[in-house]
Design an enzyme around this catalytic site. Structure first.
Site, PDB file in Angstrom:
ATOM      1  CG  ASP A  13      11.772  25.701  31.333  1.00 50.55           C
ATOM      2  OD1 ASP A  13      11.863  26.945  31.294  1.00 50.55           O
ATOM      3  OD2 ASP A  13      11.591  25.006  30.317  1.00 50.55           O
ATOM      4  CG  HIS A  62      13.507  27.682  28.386  1.00 50.28           C
ATOM      5  ND1 HIS A  62      12.180  27.888  28.692  1.00 50.28           N
ATOM      6  CD2 HIS A  62      13.639  27.951  27.068  1.00 50.28           C
ATOM      7  CE1 HIS A  62      11.530  28.257  27.581  1.00 50.28           C
ATOM      8  NE2 HIS A  62      12.396  28.311  26.588  1.00 50.28           N
ATOM      9  CD  GLU A  67      10.663  29.491  23.425  1.00 50.79           C
ATOM     10  OE1 GLU A  67       9.663  29.717  22.713  1.00 50.79           O
ATOM     11  OE2 GLU A  67      10.579  29.199  24.622  1.00 50.79           O
TER      12      GLU A  67
END
Ligand SMILES: *[C@@H]1O[C@H](CO)[C@@H](O)[C@H](O)[C@H]1NC(C)=O
Ligand SMILES: *[C@@H]1O[C@H](CO)[C@@H](O)[C@H](O)[C@H]1NC(C)=O
Ligand SMILES: *[C@@H]1O[C@H](CO)[C@@H](O)[C@H](O)[C@H]1NC(C)=O
Ligand SMILES: *[C@@H]1O[C@H](CO)[C@@H](O)[C@H](O)[C@H]1NC(C)=O
Length: 593
Positions: free
Chosen positions: A251, A305, A375
């Site tokens: 991440d 990420h 995201e």
């Protein structure tokens, strides 16, 4: 009275007290509940201890998850001596032999775990013979693997015969897990108050899962989770018949996965040189998982990420591989700090991805991967001059649609590279689908513009009430579902999220549709490390396991007593599964429902 007499009297009294205390017993009611009685056990209606009662009480005894086919568990047991178990198999296939040997060992260890804290005596003369009949010896688990099995136990004289028949090795493994749940420790007057293993002497079970994908996600980037803790999670998965370890390996926070072709990833991305999964660690985890009926799907989240681990571009003359890394104020550039997003216009990014994919495919055997895809923060790319200039020069503006186009181009290029590397490293040329999280790119209104339904499986992480899964199904996409307000186990500890009890996790039904492959419970690790991972995960993940294996439509009160027993089973096997009811309620089944 002299002192010897006093001591003797005391001893006698103590022994009697011991007998008195142990003269508790359990009764199996017609509704399948074991009720605590303070009566001296007799040999027909009262059981000496709860585990002995639970073993055969109710249609499904102590089994978790409950079988989906016909299930007969007779109300009779025989003593079991773990040294008198013999495994019989008719195969000369080396794969098959190795797999079955490994699962036999795990089985023996699991039944020993029942005895470990209890010091069992094992003197029975009864012999147990376990016979396998397996058709194919393929040891790679896929969405098409037949996991069904049948199990028959019969006892004649001093021999208990267990016949396991399954199409695949994985079915045989599940059968052995079920068998271990038909064994327990008892203790009472009939055993002279010694701990003794017992096994159901007669049973017939046919079983197969409802969903092919029964997953648990563990995030090892927010916190590094040591290999031993991952092993324990895999033990719990095997015990509960979950079959996919979705490894959210990297991440923006850290990149702990060793990539031999790109050592910079961990040099720049691991929290420390000790917090790295080496290639041999990963191989070990994949192997360990396989023998617990679990396959490993690694996720390299992209293009968002991604940050720490990717910062070395400029110093190697490769330009900025990532943008907005650790940038502040973070709210303008990402959903959660530290920020970071791949730089989709830097072609060197694709060379690094190619190396990562190749290492995943060669040194870490894989048939599919999870490409992340959640995201993406438009504000990050939109604030990067290099990217905005590129878009302008390529006929794009700065609208949301323009950024979606940029993102989908990144995604297409990534898939193309994955395909090329898959072809180069694999004997088959069939293109396998990869997995992506639901996102703006997978919005049902736009998804067909960006993502081919033959190539992408969408993992939805929306609330139960969201219409998105249904809409995606209508459009023909395959789904894996992680219902956010039931199966996100990190919730309840931050913001205004709430904790989902095992019952909420259990009650969460997902559609029965050919294109719903299954679901996953998610253990995001912002607030979880190896000190609390077991408690956050277990026994709730086991509730998800029964939902995905059996998808029962029966009342949850029928699951409760088996669930309590399973939680104790997990604890016996070394997993610090949290308590889910006061001890009183566990001992008095049904009274706290
Ligand atoms: C078991 O029950 C039967 C019938 O109720 C009785 O005859 C027998 O003595 C009992 N055996 C033991 C060991 O208590
Ligand atoms: C790379 O990022 C740094 C820091 O954000 C920036 O100063 C630099 O101009 C970027 N390089 C290019 C080629 O855009
Ligand atoms: C990107 O920034 C420009 C100018 O700052 C703004 O007009 C535009 O709406 C932004 N685009 C997105 C998708 O936020
Ligand atoms: C957590 O991991 C660290 C580092 O490996 C180790 O020192 C520690 O003992 C572990 N704690 C628990 C509770 O397992």
């Amino acid at each position: 009275m002299n002192s010897t007499t006093t001591v003797l009297l005391w001893l006698l009294l103590l022994l009697n007290v011991q007998k008195f205390i142990s003269a508790q017993s359990f009764k199996c009611t017609e509704t399948g509940k074991c009720i605590h009685k303070n009566e001296k056990p007799d040999n027909n209606t009262l059981y000496e201890c709860q585990n002995a009662c639970r073993l055969t009480c109710g249609r499904y005894g102590a089994l978790w998850p409950k079988p989906t086919g016909s299930t007969i568990i007779k109300n009779s047991v025989v003593h079991l001596n773990p040294h008198k178990i013999r495994f019989e198999l008719r195969t000369t296939n080396a794969n098959g032999q190795e797999y079955l040997n490994a699962i036999d060992e795990i089985f023996l260890k699991n039944i020993a775990s029942e005895c470990e804290k209890r010091d069992c005596v094992t003197e029975s003369e009864n012999e147990i013979v376990i016979q396998y009949a397996v058709n194919v010896f393929e040891d790679t688990l896929t969405w098409d693997t037949d996991e069904s099995y049948s199990l028959a136990i019969s006892t004649l004289d001093q021999t208990t015969t267990v016949e396991i028949s399954s199409h695949t090795l994985f079915g045989a493994r599940h059968a052995l897990e079920t068998l271990s749940q038909l064994i327990t420790v008892t203790n009472g007057p009939s055993t002279n108050f010694e701990n003794v293993l017992i096994i159901v002497s007669s049973a017939q079970i046919k079983d197969r899962p409802v969903y092919a994908h029964r997953g648990l996600l563990i995030d090892t980037a927010r916190h590094f989770i040591p290999v031993a803790d991952i092993e324990r999670a895999l033990d719990g998965m095997g015990a509960s018949k979950l079959n996919v370890f979705h490894w959210h390996a990297t991440d923006s926070h850290s990149f702990p996965l060793e990539i031999p072709r790109v050592p910079q990833m961990t040099i720049f991305g691991a929290y420390s040189h000790e917090e790295i999964y080496t290639v041999s660690d990963v191989r070990h985890i994949i192997e360990y998982a396989k023998y617990r009926g679990v396959r490993v799907i690694i996720e390299i989240d992209a293009p968002s990420h991604a940050g720490n681990g990717w910062q070395w571009g400029p110093s190697y003359d490769l330009g900025n591989l990532t943008v907005c890394v650790n940038q502040q104020p973070w709210r303008s550039f990402c959903i959660q700090p530290p920020c970071g997003q791949l730089n989709p216009i830097n072609l060197n990014v694709y060379d690094v991805l190619r190396d990562i994919y190749r290492d995943l495919l060669t040194s870490l055997p894989h048939e599919t991967m999870h490409m992340g895809g959640d995201e993406v923060h438009m504000g990050c790319w939109n604030s990067t001059k290099e990217i905005v200039d590129y878009m302008y020069n390529n006929g794009l503006g700065q609208t949301t649609d323009d950024f979606l186009k940029l993102w989908s181009d990144f995604q297409s290029k990534s898939l193309e590279i994955w395909d090329e590397e898959s072809r180069a490293t694999s004997v088959t040329s069939t293109q396998k689908p990869v997995i992506l999280w639901s996102s703006e790119l997978t919005d049902p209104a736009n998804i067909e513009k960006y993502l081919n339904k033959e190539r992408y499986i969408i993992q939805t992480w929306v609330p139960l009430t969201s219409p998105i899964p249904k809409k995606l199904l209508t459009k023909g996409y395959k789904l894996i579902m992680s219902t956010k307000d039931a199966w996100y186990f990190d919730h309840g500890f931050w913001g205004n999220t709430r904790y989902y009890t095992w019952k909420m996790a259990y009650k969460n039904r997902i559609p029965r549709d050919r294109n719903v492959l299954g679901g996953e419970a998610c253990v995001w690790s912002e607030l979880i490390d190896n000190n609390s991972i077991d408690e956050r995960t277990w026994p709730r993940a086991a509730a998800v396991a029964e939902r995905l294996w059996s998808d029962p439509d029966t009342d949850i009160s029928l699951a409760e007593q088996r669930f309590y027993r399973h939680r104790e089973r997990l604890v016996d096997r070394g997993i610090r599964a949290e308590a889910v009811a006061p001890r009183y309620c566990v001992l008095n089944e049904g009274e706290c429902t």
